[in-house]
Structure formats: C-alpha cells, structure tokens
Write a protein that holds these residues in place. Structure first.
Motif, mmCIF file in Angstrom:
data_model
loop_
_atom_site.group_PDB
_atom_site.id
_atom_site.type_symbol
_atom_site.label_atom_id
_atom_site.label_comp_id
_atom_site.label_asym_id
_atom_site.label_seq_id
_atom_site.Cartn_x
_atom_site.Cartn_y
_atom_site.Cartn_z
ATOM 1 N N TYR A 104 72.074 27.001 19.587
ATOM 2 C CA TYR A 104 72.703 28.300 19.367
ATOM 3 C C TYR A 104 71.657 29.407 19.522
ATOM 4 N N THR A 105 72.005 30.450 20.269
ATOM 5 C CA THR A 105 71.102 31.581 20.473
ATOM 6 C C THR A 105 71.528 32.736 19.577
ATOM 7 N N TYR A 106 70.645 33.110 18.649
ATOM 8 C CA TYR A 106 70.876 34.234 17.744
ATOM 9 C C TYR A 106 70.295 35.494 18.399
ATOM 10 N N VAL A 107 71.126 36.516 18.551
ATOM 11 C CA VAL A 107 70.730 37.741 19.247
ATOM 12 C C VAL A 107 70.913 38.928 18.304
ATOM 13 N N HIS A 108 69.880 39.770 18.217
ATOM 14 C CA HIS A 108 69.897 40.922 17.311
ATOM 15 C C HIS A 108 69.455 42.170 18.080
ATOM 16 N N VAL A 109 70.352 43.136 18.194
ATOM 17 C CA VAL A 109 70.037 44.403 18.854
ATOM 18 C C VAL A 109 69.753 45.437 17.764
ATOM 19 N N VAL A 110 68.509 45.912 17.715
ATOM 20 C CA VAL A 110 68.058 46.806 16.649
ATOM 21 C C VAL A 110 67.943 48.223 17.202
ATOM 22 N N TYR A 111 68.673 49.151 16.572
ATOM 23 C CA TYR A 111 68.632 50.566 16.942
ATOM 24 C C TYR A 111 67.941 51.343 15.824
ATOM 25 N N LYS A 154 62.372 42.561 27.504
ATOM 26 C CA LYS A 154 61.166 43.228 27.965
ATOM 27 C C LYS A 154 61.479 44.552 28.655
ATOM 28 N N ASP A 155 62.629 44.638 29.321
ATOM 29 C CA ASP A 155 63.028 45.912 29.925
ATOM 30 C C ASP A 155 63.240 46.976 28.857
ATOM 31 N N GLU A 156 63.880 46.602 27.753
ATOM 32 C CA GLU A 156 64.123 47.580 26.684
ATOM 33 C C GLU A 156 62.830 48.005 26.015
ATOM 34 N N ALA A 157 61.915 47.060 25.817
ATOM 35 C CA ALA A 157 60.620 47.418 25.239
ATOM 36 C C ALA A 157 59.864 48.365 26.158
ATOM 37 N N MET A 158 59.918 48.119 27.456
ATOM 38 C CA MET A 158 59.265 48.987 28.425
ATOM 39 C C MET A 158 59.883 50.382 28.395
ATOM 40 N N ALA A 159 61.221 50.446 28.324
ATOM 41 C CA ALA A 159 61.888 51.739 28.304
ATOM 42 C C ALA A 159 61.552 52.526 27.041
ATOM 43 N N ALA A 160 61.398 51.811 25.919
ATOM 44 C CA ALA A 160 61.134 52.483 24.650
ATOM 45 C C ALA A 160 59.683 52.944 24.535
ATOM 46 N N ILE A 161 58.749 52.124 25.007
ATOM 47 C CA ILE A 161 57.344 52.343 24.689
ATOM 48 C C ILE A 161 56.493 52.621 25.924
ATOM 49 N N GLY A 162 56.873 52.054 27.060
ATOM 50 C CA GLY A 162 56.064 52.215 28.255
ATOM 51 C C GLY A 162 55.276 50.962 28.572
ATOM 52 N N ALA A 163 54.393 51.072 29.544
ATOM 53 C CA ALA A 163 53.701 49.905 30.095
ATOM 54 C C ALA A 163 52.782 49.217 29.101
ATOM 55 N N LYS A 164 52.381 49.915 28.056
ATOM 56 C CA LYS A 164 51.468 49.289 27.095
ATOM 57 C C LYS A 164 52.197 48.521 25.991
ATOM 58 N N ALA A 165 53.516 48.417 26.086
ATOM 59 C CA ALA A 165 54.304 47.764 25.042
ATOM 60 C C ALA A 165 53.941 46.297 24.890
ATOM 61 N N ASP A 166 53.746 45.867 23.664
ATOM 62 C CA ASP A 166 53.552 44.462 23.316
ATOM 63 C C ASP A 166 54.522 44.106 22.200
ATOM 64 N N GLN A 191 63.403 56.507 17.177
ATOM 65 C CA GLN A 191 64.824 56.818 17.010
ATOM 66 C C GLN A 191 65.646 56.520 18.265
ATOM 67 N N ALA A 192 66.749 55.748 18.064
ATOM 68 C CA ALA A 192 67.767 55.505 19.095
ATOM 69 C C ALA A 192 67.211 54.818 20.339
ATOM 70 N N GLU A 193 66.176 53.969 20.179
ATOM 71 C CA GLU A 193 65.644 53.186 21.282
ATOM 72 C C GLU A 193 65.881 51.702 20.975
ATOM 73 N N PRO A 194 66.997 51.143 21.450
ATOM 74 C CA PRO A 194 67.332 49.760 21.079
ATOM 75 C C PRO A 194 66.411 48.745 21.743
ATOM 76 N N ILE A 195 66.079 47.694 20.980
ATOM 77 C CA ILE A 195 65.400 46.525 21.525
ATOM 78 C C ILE A 195 66.151 45.282 21.043
ATOM 79 N N THR A 196 66.401 44.380 21.974
ATOM 80 C CA THR A 196 67.104 43.137 21.674
ATOM 81 C C THR A 196 66.094 42.025 21.403
ATOM 82 N N PHE A 197 66.268 41.335 20.268
ATOM 83 C CA PHE A 197 65.431 40.202 19.889
ATOM 84 C C PHE A 197 66.312 38.951 19.835
ATOM 85 N N TRP A 198 65.739 37.795 20.175
ATOM 86 C CA TRP A 198 66.542 36.568 20.144
ATOM 87 C C TRP A 198 65.693 35.372 19.720
ATOM 88 N N TRP A 199 66.376 34.356 19.203
ATOM 89 C CA TRP A 199 65.745 33.085 18.860
ATOM 90 C C TRP A 199 66.800 32.003 18.905
#
Length: 248
Positions: A104-111, A154-166, A191-199
C-alpha cells in the motif's frame, strides 16, 4: 532519541533534487557536526512520486481523500490531503479482498498555510499567520509495515525551493522524517507551496490517526491522516536489524 541505522539498499544515498556538481552544498549535504553526520548516514534514497505506478485508491468513510489541518494552539499551519493506493492494476482497492503481500502506498500532500481551495482543507478563515519557512514533514508514530520505499515529488520541491532543494528522508524512533532543506536565505518551502510525500507499507490503513506533523515557523503543528492498522510480526525498515558487514 533512539534512532536505528537501517542497512538496506535504499540507504546511504543523498536525495538531492536538481543539484549539480558545480553547485555549493546545502546545509544537509555538508555535515557541520557529529549529529549532522549521523543524520546523513541514515538517509533513505528518495524515489520520485512521478515514477510511481499506482492503482485505485482505498475508499474510506471520508471517501478517497482524507483532508485535515496540521494545527497547534496558535492556529493551522498547513492543510494535509492524504490517500492510500494499491499497486497498478488493482481496481478497486479493497484491503478486505486484496491478496496477501499487497503493498500500500501512503501519499500525503502538504500545503503550508492552506490549500487555497474554498471547499477543502482548513479554509481561509482558519489560517495561521503566513508560513515563511517550513522545514520538515514527519510521522509521530512508527511506520508500521514500512518496506523501505519512500520519497516525494521532486518537481514540486523544485518549484517551491529551486535547484538547491534537498529532501532527506530519515527515521526517528521508527517513524519517518522528511527534512526539507533550502539552505539559509533565499527561497524556502513556504505558504501555499504543496509538496507530495509518500511511503509504502505492507499494512493497510485502519483509519485516520493523529500521526503527522509539520515543522513550520519554528514550531510544530499536528494533524491526522491514514495510518496502518495494528499488525503482529510485521517489519518496519526503520528498525530492521543491521546487516552483517554494514558500517555504522
């Protein structure tokens, strides 16, 4: 806190999003203390959400998606939209009839702040003050049935933070922690920059539980999301025995 080194193939690789060889290291790439070095040694290799092949979602009492706010006494610091999906090709996704061994894949979109949708999440009237810096999304309970497969968008992290996102994934007392690093100054996860996390887990959800936290504006806010049911003799990659010959 008691943190266990997990010796799995997914370990010991830094999850860098968009980083290049010529770019300066972020604060999570260069350990400045013994504690930081310990954290780096426990990284899971984070998979990209876009690479997942998912089947149907579990339909619970709240429908396919579970919505909640991550809050504390000061207010709501994030909206959380979560779902649990079966592997590709499984439709419907019903744990009662799913074959043994289903992952089962648990997916969490955090805004951070709120999701800017009038009909969902915490709503505009329940906002906290503007979130200027969010630094982690974490579980407060052990990741029951955790297979070792974990990641984020990774696309959402890039959009929120830029190329240095880790985003570095570690374990804390059997629970998963996604630490979001943007370095000092500049763009932050805000604020209002969603990132999706999964496990992924071998155990189906029993229902929403108060098991998730955001670290934002130098405080923590807690909320509910799908959480695995009780399971005897199941594994959790966060607390799996260290393999012979592994360093640590």
């Amino acid at each position: 806190m008691n943190r266990t080194i997990v010796a799995l193939p997914l370990l010991f690789a830094l999850a860098a999003c968009g980083g290049g060889a010529d770019e300066p290291p972020t604060d999570l790439e260069s350990a400045q203390s013994d504690g930081a070095a310990e954290a780096l040694a426990r990284n899971f290799e984070a998979g990209d959400f876009l690479d997942l092949q998912l089947g149907a979602k579990i339909v619970g009492p709240q429908g396919e998606d579970v919505e909640s706010a991550l809050a504390n006494a000061e207010g709501n610091f994030a909206d959380l939209r979560s779902f649990v999906a079966c592997p590709a090709g499984m439709d419907p996704c019903d744990p009662a009839t799913a074959p043994q061994g289903t992952i089962y894949t648990y997916v969490h979109v955090v805004y951070p702040g709120e999701d800017n949708e009038a009909g969902s999440g915490s709503g505009e009237s329940n906002d906290s003050s503007d979130v200027e810096r969010a630094t982690a999304f974490r579980m407060t309970r052990p990741a029951t049935g955790f297979t070792g497969a974990v990641g984020y968008s990774k696309d959402e992290a890039m959009a929120a933070i830029g190329a240095k996102a880790d985003v570095v994934v570690t374990c804390d007392d059997g629970a998963l922690v996604w630490t979001v690093s943007a370095g000092d100054g500049g763009d932050q996860w805000e604020q209002a920059e969603p990132i999706t996390f999964w496990w992924q887990s071998t155990v189906a959800p029993a229902g929403p539980a108060q098991a998730y936290v955001i670290d934002a504006n130098y405080t923590q806010a807690t909320g509910s999301g799908p959480y695995p049911g009780a399971a005897n003799d199941t594994t959790n990659a966060c607390v799996a025995p260290k393999l012979a010959g592994a360093e640590g």
